[in-house]
Write a protein that holds these residues in place. Structure first.
Motif, PDB file in Angstrom:
ATOM      1  N   GLY A  24       0.813  -1.172  -0.250  1.00 21.86           N
ATOM      2  CA  GLY A  24      -0.033  -0.038  -0.168  1.00 21.86           C
ATOM      3  C   GLY A  24       0.912   1.316   0.059  1.00 21.86           C
ATOM      4  O   GLY A  24       2.041   0.973   0.033  1.00 21.86           O
ATOM      5  N   HIS A  64       2.464  -4.164  -5.301  1.00 23.90           N
ATOM      6  CA  HIS A  64       1.885  -5.306  -5.243  1.00 23.90           C
ATOM      7  C   HIS A  64       3.080  -5.991  -6.007  1.00 23.90           C
ATOM      8  O   HIS A  64       3.791  -5.368  -6.820  1.00 23.90           O
ATOM      9  CB  HIS A  64       0.693  -5.771  -6.187  1.00 23.90           C
ATOM     10  N   ASP A 110      -3.724  -5.879   0.732  1.00 21.15           N
ATOM     11  CA  ASP A 110      -3.340  -4.312   0.466  1.00 21.15           C
ATOM     12  C   ASP A 110      -4.069  -3.301   1.661  1.00 21.15           C
ATOM     13  O   ASP A 110      -4.954  -3.977   2.260  1.00 21.15           O
ATOM     14  CB  ASP A 110      -3.681  -3.683  -0.662  1.00 21.15           C
TER      15      ASP A 110
END
Length: 448
Positions: A155, A254, A276
């Motif tokens: 994140g 990611h 996330d």
């Protein structure tokens, strides 16, 4: 009446009706203070928890108690604090709090494991933006090395990733004192590895890191172009996994979006759990502000707290920065600030709505779905292209406030009613399709 037993029975019932994360966050440290003529007084630790229980769970609490105690007439919430915390320094302090100093950061690092003792779940705010990450972390703490191994959290900056992963480390230390825990950044891991090669101490490096039961590596996104470090991390990971030892990573991206990351590492990350943390929504921002304000001894009127939660829509650090700004100005003037003064004070902290070229959104979405970006502009009914085009339209409207006619004009001359239909379609589907919601979150990260 045994109020302790009554409340314990009620909590057992309430726990079945709410998520584990919410139960732990809102019902921990509560109790029945007393019962008077059918009124049940519930003790809560602070104003924030009181307001949340009243607004979100009052009906559930009332019904649960009524089912267990037939003489109940009403439920009230009472804040119980240590007396020293109740004292006010001055009349102005009664509104804006005490003269507590701003909390000093990073003075609580344990040199043996690099964990900051301040990072614990007691001070971790759970909301829709991080609930899944929190729930997974609790499962890891219960049985490290056997669930969600590896655990990969990603994140944007300032969203609490480091707090979360270090809180896992501190919790496992408390629960399993015999386990060896170690937290580090990728930079430190890479530096140690390079130094071991230069000093012909590669075996010592391997022995050092593989003796741990839990290894936490922060900022893994920088590993993309480090081929030798990737190789060593791959072998370290395999050793941990084969020995049922837990390994945790954090990143601002990611794994699929880390440039030049080896496929075998992507595969290893995907074998555990990838989750996330997104920017907090309004309710979570308001909750965070209340807790942070309490930590600072800053008591703000509700209308000012709500304004800050609405105006500062970025990450948690930005919310904390706004509170620090208000506190410093209050101390300078030695009197409470008006709403107008707060708005003027924070005007430079407020980010304008994000702007971006439409072609850039098309490019990012196309890459995410492995499509030729030119296909988004073409008149075709191929399912995968229609879907990607709808996502582009949704993001342009929702995140960047582009007008419907302009979106239609730029995406192949579509009528604005087509754009509205696409926007509403995606908006409704994300409510019931968690995969689509996760895809949008992954795409949004590319614009941060």
């Amino acid at each position: 009446m045994d109020t302790k037993e009554l409340w314990q029975n009620c909590l057992t019932e309430i726990e079945t009706g709410v998520s584990k994360a919410n139960f732990s966050t809102w019902f921990r440290n509560t109790s029945i203070l007393r019962e008077e003529t059918g009124i049940i007084y519930i003790a809560v630790p602070n104003e924030f928890v009181r307001d949340w229980l009243k607004n979100k769970y009052h009906k559930l609490i009332t019904k649960t108690i009524a089912d267990a105690y037939e003489n109940m007439r009403a439920v009230e919430y009472v804040i119980t604090k240590i007396e020293s915390e109740k004292q006010e320094i001055s009349a102005a302090g009664a509104v804006y709090g005490s003269n507590k100093e701003l909390p000093l950061r990073d003075l609580y690092i344990n040199p043996e494991d690099n964990l900051n003792s301040r990072y614990r779940f007691d001070s971790f705010i759970v909301g829709g933006f991080n609930e899944l990450a929190y729930a997974a972390s609790q499962a890891i703490i219960e049985s490290p090395g056997t669930k969600y191994n590896p655990f990969f959290v990603y994140g944007g900056t300032g969203l609490g990733k480091t707090h979360l992963i270090q809180a896992i480390g501190n919790s496992i230390k408390d629960k399993f004192p015999e386990k060896k825990v170690h937290y580090m950044t990728l930079e430190k891991f890479a530096t140690d590895f390079i130094n071991s090669l230069q000093g012909n101490k590669a075996n010592s490096f391997k022995e050092k890191y593989r003796k741990y039961d839990l290894l936490i590596i922060d900022d893994i996104q920088f590993i993309g172009k480090m081929e030798k470090i990737q190789e060593e991390l791959f072998h370290t990971f395999n050793t941990f996994h084969e020995s049922n030892k837990q390994i945790i990573f954090s990143s601002d991206k990611h794994p699929n979006h880390i440039p030049e990351l080896a496929d075998r590492l992507k595969s290893r990350f995907a074998a555990g759990m990838i989750v996330d943390i997104i920017e907090p929504e309004y309710e979570s921002r308001l909750a965070i502000l209340k807790v942070k304000a309490e930590e600072l001894g800053l008591k703000l009127p509700p209308e000012i707290m709500e304004y800050v939660a609405t105006a500062i829509f970025g990450n948690i650090r930005e919310l904390e920065g706004s509170l620090n700004t208000i506190l410093c100005q209050y101390r300078l003037k030695n009197k409470p600030l008006t709403a107008v003064e707060v708005k003027n004070l924070l005007k430079n902290n407020i980010k304008p709505k994000k702007t971006v070229a439409i072609k850039d959104v098309v490019k990012v979405v196309s890459e995410h779905y492995n499509l030729d970006e030119n296909s988004i502009y073409e008149k075709t009914r191929r399912k995968e292209i229609v879907r990607a085009r709808q996502v582009v339209m949704y993001l342009l409207r929702e995140d960047f406030n582009v007008s419907y006619p302009l979106i239609g004009q730029k995406l192949g001359g579509k009528d604005h009613t087509t754009v509205i239909h696409s926007y509403l379609k995606i908006k409704e589907e994300i409510k019931t399709d968690p995969q689509l919601s996760q895809e949008l979150d992954q795409i949004r990260i590319m614009f941060r």
